[in-house]
Enzyme design. Structure first.
Site, PDB file in Angstrom:
ATOM      1  N   ASP A   3       2.599  -1.609   7.764  1.00  0.00           N
ATOM      2  CA  ASP A   3       0.373  -1.341   8.034  1.00  0.00           C
ATOM      3  C   ASP A   3       0.247  -1.387   8.612  1.00  0.00           C
ATOM      4  OD1 ASP A   3       1.247   1.035   5.369  1.00  0.00           O
ATOM      5  OD2 ASP A   3       1.869  -0.818   4.816  1.00  0.00           O
TER       6      ASP A   3
ATOM      7  N   HIS B 100       8.455  -1.466   5.626  1.00  0.00           N
ATOM      8  CA  HIS B 100       7.282  -1.159   6.738  1.00  0.00           C
ATOM      9  C   HIS B 100       5.578  -2.031   7.549  1.00  0.00           C
ATOM     10  CE1 HIS B 100       4.822   2.333   5.930  1.00  0.00           C
ATOM     11  NE2 HIS B 100       4.023   1.604   4.775  1.00  0.00           N
TER      12      HIS B 100
ATOM     13  N   MET C 201       1.289   9.949   0.418  1.00  0.00           N
ATOM     14  CA  MET C 201       0.120   8.644   0.182  1.00  0.00           C
ATOM     15  C   MET C 201       0.633   8.496  -1.521  1.00  0.00           C
ATOM     16  SD  MET C 201      -0.148   6.309   2.185  1.00  0.00           S
ATOM     17  CE  MET C 201      -0.376   5.017   1.098  1.00  0.00           C
TER      18      MET C 201
ATOM     19  N   ASP D 244       4.709   5.538  -1.102  1.00  0.00           N
ATOM     20  CA  ASP D 244       3.658   4.723  -0.639  1.00  0.00           C
ATOM     21  C   ASP D 244       2.318   3.779  -1.455  1.00  0.00           C
ATOM     22  OD1 ASP D 244       2.721   2.426   1.274  1.00  0.00           O
ATOM     23  OD2 ASP D 244       2.550   3.424   2.891  1.00  0.00           O
TER      24      ASP D 244
ATOM     25  N   HIS E  32       3.367   2.318  10.479  1.00  0.00           N
ATOM     26  CA  HIS E  32       2.344   3.600   9.489  1.00  0.00           C
ATOM     27  C   HIS E  32       1.245   3.407  10.218  1.00  0.00           C
ATOM     28  CE1 HIS E  32       0.411   5.082   5.595  1.00  0.00           C
ATOM     29  NE2 HIS E  32       0.364   5.415   6.332  1.00  0.00           N
TER      30      HIS E  32
ATOM     31  N   MET F 243      -2.465   3.870  10.446  1.00  0.00           N
ATOM     32  CA  MET F 243      -3.487   4.894   9.189  1.00  0.00           C
ATOM     33  C   MET F 243      -4.771   4.448  10.424  1.00  0.00           C
ATOM     34  SD  MET F 243      -2.503   2.283   5.883  1.00  0.00           S
ATOM     35  CE  MET F 243      -1.285   1.916   6.379  1.00  0.00           C
TER      36      MET F 243
ATOM     37  N   MET G  96      -3.916  -0.854  10.441  1.00  0.00           N
ATOM     38  CA  MET G  96      -5.113  -0.267   9.964  1.00  0.00           C
ATOM     39  C   MET G  96      -6.159  -0.296  11.230  1.00  0.00           C
ATOM     40  SD  MET G  96      -4.616  -1.471   6.235  1.00  0.00           S
ATOM     41  CE  MET G  96      -3.831  -0.963   4.783  1.00  0.00           C
TER      42      MET G  96
ATOM     43  N   SER H 155       6.651  -3.857   2.299  1.00  0.00           N
ATOM     44  CA  SER H 155       5.579  -3.645   3.296  1.00  0.00           C
ATOM     45  C   SER H 155       5.355  -5.056   3.611  1.00  0.00           C
ATOM     46  CB  SER H 155       4.242  -2.928   2.679  1.00  0.00           C
ATOM     47  OG  SER H 155       3.452  -3.601   3.583  1.00  0.00           O
TER      48      SER H 155
HETATM   49  C1  DX5 Z   1      -1.540   1.222   1.708  1.00  0.00           C
HETATM   50  C2  DX5 Z   1      -0.259   1.441   2.318  1.00  0.00           C
HETATM   51  C3  DX5 Z   1       0.406   0.917   1.965  1.00  0.00           C
HETATM   52  C4  DX5 Z   1       0.872  -0.918   1.401  1.00  0.00           C
HETATM   53  C5  DX5 Z   1       1.269  -0.242  -0.318  1.00  0.00           C
HETATM   54  O1  DX5 Z   1      -2.771   1.623   2.591  1.00  0.00           O
HETATM   55  O2  DX5 Z   1      -0.078   2.367   3.612  1.00  0.00           O
HETATM   56  O3  DX5 Z   1       1.907   0.958   2.131  1.00  0.00           O
HETATM   57  O4  DX5 Z   1       0.940  -1.959   1.560  1.00  0.00           O
HETATM   58  O5  DX5 Z   1       1.114  -1.784  -1.183  1.00  0.00           O
HETATM   59  P1  DX5 Z   1       1.682  -1.916  -2.182  1.00  0.00           P
HETATM   60  O6  DX5 Z   1       2.862  -1.216  -2.635  1.00  0.00           O
HETATM   61  O7  DX5 Z   1       1.492  -2.856  -2.628  1.00  0.00           O
HETATM   62  O8  DX5 Z   1       0.629  -0.632  -2.961  1.00  0.00           O
HETATM   63 ZN    ZN Z   2       2.274   2.152   4.937  1.00  0.00          ZN
END
Ligand code: DX5
Ligand code: ZN
Length: 231
Positions: free
Chosen positions: A33, A31, A136, A174, A65, A67, A35, A6
């Site tokens: 992320d 990956h 998750m 994840d 992904h 969010m 947000m 990620s």
């Molecule tokens: C959490 C994200 C994850 C995050 C995982 O909100 O969706 O993808 O990057 O990070 P680690 O592996 O550090 O828990």
């Molecule tokens: Zn993620």
């Protein structure tokens, strides 16, 4: 199996170099992320960053992904930026069916994510419409959190549905994924492993990816035979 570092855990001042490091590491996917500060209490990066990173990791499948509370306004920008698969959250309720349809109509693979407090049954009606189910294993919003073990039965249930209905969506985990928790998830039925801190935080990303792959294979030898990814 799929190993997906990620980018959230990479050095934000050097996205291009970090993406190249991932591209050389033997990982399968990157990956990403996303947000929005609304669906989760944090903001990461948007389509312009993904587009800028894309040329640095041409060999990697881009696993985006979202969010985000309003993913409908972001699908086309992320497709243009180079997404191969886009995941939206089942918690968005009645928005989910049109979102899945729209991602597919844009020619991309479709993912659906389930947060830790959400019952896995919420995803059940969509299993025949998706390419990936993301369970998750932390509450989304931040990297570096601890794996929530209570999520393991959800992976087992999703895998049982997948086998029972002869479906072939990926089952991705994840959040808090380390070599140890990846092995636990593999034994529960997961085949795609997102890891931020434990991979990008390692001195050698290549060594960390190789080791995680080996440990996951040992936990579930069937995953080793999965030489050709389902997607
Ligand atoms: C959490 C994200 C994850 C995050 C995982 O909100 O969706 O993808 O990057 O990070 P680690 O592996 O550090 O828990
Ligand atoms: Zn993620």
């Amino acid at each position: 199996m799929i190993i997906a570092p990620s980018l959230l855990a990479s050095d934000f001042s050097r996205f291009g170099q970090e993406a190249r490091r991932a591209a050389r590491s033997g990982a399968d996917w990157l990956h990403l992320d996303i947000m929005d500060g609304q669906f989760v209490p944090n903001i990461s990066f948007g389509p312009a960053v993904v587009a800028a990173v894309r040329p640095h990791a041409r060999n990697l499948f881009f696993d985006v992904h979202l969010m985000c509370g309003q993913p409908e306004i972001l699908l086309e920008p992320f497709v243009k930026a180079g997404a191969d698969l886009i995941t939206v959250h089942v918690e968005l309720g009645e928005k989910v069916p049109p979102l899945l349809w729209k991602i597919k109509s844009l020619g991309k693979k479709v993912g659906l994510a389930v947060n830790p407090p959400t019952a896995i049954t919420a995803a059940q009606p969509y299993l025949d419409q998706i390419d990936l189910l993301l369970v998750m294993t932390v509450n989304p919003g931040f990297g570096g959190q601890s794996f929530i073990h209570e999520c393991l039965p959800k992976i087992q249930q999703a895998d049982a549905w997948r086998r029972g209905q002869k479906l072939n969506f990926h089952l991705e985990v994840d959040g808090g994924i380390t070599n140890q928790t990846a092995a636990e998830c593999a034994r529960a039925g997961a085949d795609a492993f997102v890891a931020g801190t434990s991979l990008f935080g390692a001195r050698s990303l290549t060594t960390a990816v190789t080791k995680m792959r080996k440990i996951v294979c040992a936990a579930d030898p069937a995953l080793a035979d999965l030489a050709v990814p389902l997607l």
